[in-house]
Design a protein around this motif. Structure first.
Motif, PDB file in Angstrom:
ATOM      1  N   THR A  99       0.942  -1.159   0.099  1.00 51.08           N
ATOM      2  CA  THR A  99      -0.096   0.041  -0.027  1.00 51.08           C
ATOM      3  C   THR A  99       0.865   1.399   0.029  1.00 51.08           C
ATOM      4  O   THR A  99       1.982   1.303   0.482  1.00 51.08           O
ATOM      5  N   ASP A 100       0.388   2.216  -0.604  1.00 46.09           N
ATOM      6  CA  ASP A 100       1.130   3.439  -0.705  1.00 46.09           C
ATOM      7  C   ASP A 100       0.039   4.801   0.120  1.00 46.09           C
ATOM      8  O   ASP A 100      -0.943   4.507  -0.040  1.00 46.09           O
ATOM      9  N   ALA A 101       0.802   5.552   0.703  1.00 43.66           N
ATOM     10  CA  ALA A 101       0.294   6.895   1.315  1.00 43.66           C
ATOM     11  C   ALA A 101      -0.603   7.473   0.473  1.00 43.66           C
ATOM     12  O   ALA A 101      -1.700   8.195   1.005  1.00 43.66           O
ATOM     13  N   THR A 102      -0.156   7.549  -1.007  1.00 41.39           N
ATOM     14  CA  THR A 102      -0.927   8.376  -1.790  1.00 41.39           C
ATOM     15  C   THR A 102      -2.553   7.791  -2.183  1.00 41.39           C
ATOM     16  O   THR A 102      -3.280   8.326  -3.034  1.00 41.39           O
ATOM     17  N   GLU A 103      -2.157   6.453  -1.693  1.00 39.75           N
ATOM     18  CA  GLU A 103      -3.641   5.750  -2.405  1.00 39.75           C
ATOM     19  C   GLU A 103      -4.783   5.698  -1.377  1.00 39.75           C
ATOM     20  O   GLU A 103      -4.602   5.931  -0.041  1.00 39.75           O
TER      21      GLU A 103
END
Length: 586
Positions: free
Chosen positions: A409-413
């Motif tokens: 997972t990505d913080a921008t998602e």
């Protein structure tokens, strides 16, 4: 796709105890609804871990519902909704149809008709029935409060037309006669005195025979529950001679329930060989659901439940991610992936701004090649929509091996979790279910959408399971009667390969062999609360979407949409079948 087959074999297998955890009586204790259950309250104690303690008012099959805000619905116009049914986005749109037709092609087409078997016609009298006086609550269904759509009987409005009773009504009728009847012993069989003349009840001759056949099944179940197996076999012999897997819905249901009861007797008396298990092992239910095949595709196309729940669930994701530029979907059991073709079309046509990336992560423990096939189809569909898309598979041999970092997972998602008929299949492996929920909790998605079977099929008591399964499957058989001809090959395959195996597993199997252990939304609420999950409102758009889908099916007028708290319950003529709910983490 094929979500209508939700109650088949489990997602995962493993030798684990039936109890949910060492500190509670587990999911098996969460089924309720009979007087037998009331006499065994210790089994039904949930413990402090669940924070849920059944009382007299909860020991039935009713629901605590809230009234649907009809005034608000009337005040809003269609233009107020961020709908999935726009000009460029609906279930019948060319892109979605192309995706579906590709799966049909892979399945080798959808066949229509088989040579019907010769139906049996035998004269018989009504049997004495002694069951259901202790199981009245098994006949209580949704009471209509909080209902969005009422089922309609279009033929009943025609002057002079004879009302056709539903399959459930036939069994309900037989059950009420069973409850009211007094019995006497005749030739070793308990024969019933008629409380009233069936010919004056408004039933047709065919329906009268169906009521009588249903009576034989109820009598046999009672005798099996009392371990009076010789008597049970006598009633089952009557069932065998009068039922048919190509006849009326009642005849077809009795055919499969009778087979399951005979297997249970064989198991209980030690006569059971490995024949039954070998038959199950030849049918990989999970793989059958995931791979395109004519029967499941036909059901998806003609029965409304799968599409209603999919569209309502996807609408909930869209409503909560209306302005997200990077969307990450974690699918706990991707199946055909048609729901994500729906989402792609919605994202590609939204007005809030372009989508930078749609990422789907599919979790699997088996059938990696089928998940890869789904990924290829979705990539191709995304390209046709000019939608930036990424597809990843997280394969683990055991759910216990699943780790948070595997999802990347990505913080921008903005992350959403989608669970479609996966959680119920893990009730038999409670340590895996808890492990999965702990991982989801760590990921802390913005929204989690859960589509599940709305039925209590997890009771440790045989008769309770029998009654609940009887009404649950009656609704599906009744729907198939409305949607498909009796000699339709896909209907016969669906009833035998999926429904028949489900009935057999629920009634005949025990312990870890009993994979089908569905519980209702109240039970899931108590379970989810342990992981800091709060139920979120389904938007008016989701409600409208569900209503719209019912109108797209020829048999949609018989669908019922109810609200149980914030959860949408999809049913057939009032019998709850599936639930759609949304959850957030605090």
């Amino acid at each position: 796709m094929a979500n209508v087959m939700c109650f088949m074999e489990g997602f995962n297998s493993g030798a684990v105890e039936d109890k949910f955890s060492s500190s509670s009586q587990g999911f098996e204790s969460l089924e309720y609804g009979t007087e037998a259950c009331k006499r065994s309250r210790d089994i039904y104690s949930l413990g402090s871990d669940y924070g849920f303690h059944p009382d007299e008012s909860s020991l039935d099959n009713g629901f605590i519902v809230t009234k649907y805000d009809q005034e608000q619905q009337q005040q809003l116009s269609c233009s107020d909704f961020r709908l999935l049914d726009g000009v460029s986005f609906n279930v019948a749109s060319p892109p979605i149809q192309a995706y579906f037709e590709e799966m049909v092609k892979l399945a080798g087409g959808i066949q229509d008709v088989i040579e019907p078997k010769k139906e049996k016609h035998v004269q018989f009298s009504f049997p004495a029935l002694e069951l259901l006086n202790n199981y009245r609550s098994g006949f209580k269904r949704l009471n209509g409060e909080g209902r969005i759509i009422e089922p309609r009987n279009d033929t009943a409005n025609t002057e002079g037309a004879t009302k056709k009773f539903s399959t459930e009504e036939i069994f309900r009728f037989a059950g009420e006669i069973f409850i009211q009847s007094s019995s006497q012993i005749v030739d070793g069989l308990s024969m019933v005195s008629h409380p009233f003349n069936l010919s004056f009840s408004g039933l047709s001759n065919e329906e009268i025979k169906d009521v009588e056949l249903a009576g034989f099944l109820l009598a046999s179940a009672e005798k099996v529950g009392c371990q009076e197996y010789d008597r049970a076999k006598r009633f089952l012999n009557q069932c065998d001679s009068l039922s048919s897997d190509t006849g009326t819905p009642v005849q077809r249901i009795v055919y499969y329930f009778s087979e399951a009861l005979k297997e249970k007797i064989d198991r209980e008396t030690g006569r059971f060989k490995s024949k039954g298990l070998e038959r199950v092992q030849k049918v990989d239910i999970d793989e059958a659901i995931m791979s395109p095949n004519p029967a499941t595709l036909a059901c998806h196309q003609t029965m409304p439940f799968a599409q209603i729940t999919q569209f309502a669930g996807i609408q909930a994701i869209i409503d909560n991610m209306a302005e997200a530029s990077r969307v990450h979907i974690i699918d706990l059991g991707i199946m055909s992936g048609i729901q994500w073709a729906i989402l792609m079309q919605a994202l590609a046509s939204r007005q809030e701004g372009p989508i930078e990336l749609l990422k789907i992560t599919a979790i699997g423990t088996t059938s990696k090649h089928l998940i890869e096939d789904t990924g290829r189809r979705l990539r191709s569909f995304a390209e046709s929509m000019n939608l930036p898309f990424s597809f990843k598979i997280v394969m683990v041999s055991d759910i216990l091996d699943l780790k948070e970092n595997l999802f990347e997972t990505d913080a921008t998602e903005m992350v959403a979790v989608f669970s479609q008929f996966l959680l119920r299949s893990m009730i038999v492996v409670p340590d895996r279910l808890e492990a999965l929920m702990r991982i989801i909790r760590k990921i802390s998605p913005y929204i989690m959408v859960v589509i599940e079977v709305e039925a209590n099929l997890n009771s440790p008591f045989f008769v309770s399971r029998f009654i609940e399964a009887l009404f649950f499957y009656s609704a599906y058989f009744d729907c198939l009667e409305a949607c498909m001809k009796r000699d339709n090959v896909n209907r016969v395959v669906t009833e035998s390969r999926y429904f028949g195996e489900g009935i057999r597993n629920i009634l005949a199997a025990e312990g870890n062999e009993r994979k089908i252990r569905n519980v209702n939304i109240d039970v899931w609420r108590a379970f989810f609360a342990r992981f800091g999950m709060l139920e979120a409102d389904l938007s008016m758009s989701s409600h409208y979407q569900a209503k719209l889908l019912t109108e797209k099916f020829n048999c949609g007028s018989s669908c019922t949409l109810d609200m149980n708290g914030k959860c949408l319950i999809v049913g057939w003529k009032g019998t709850p079948l599936l639930s759609v709910s949304a959850w957030k983490f605090y």
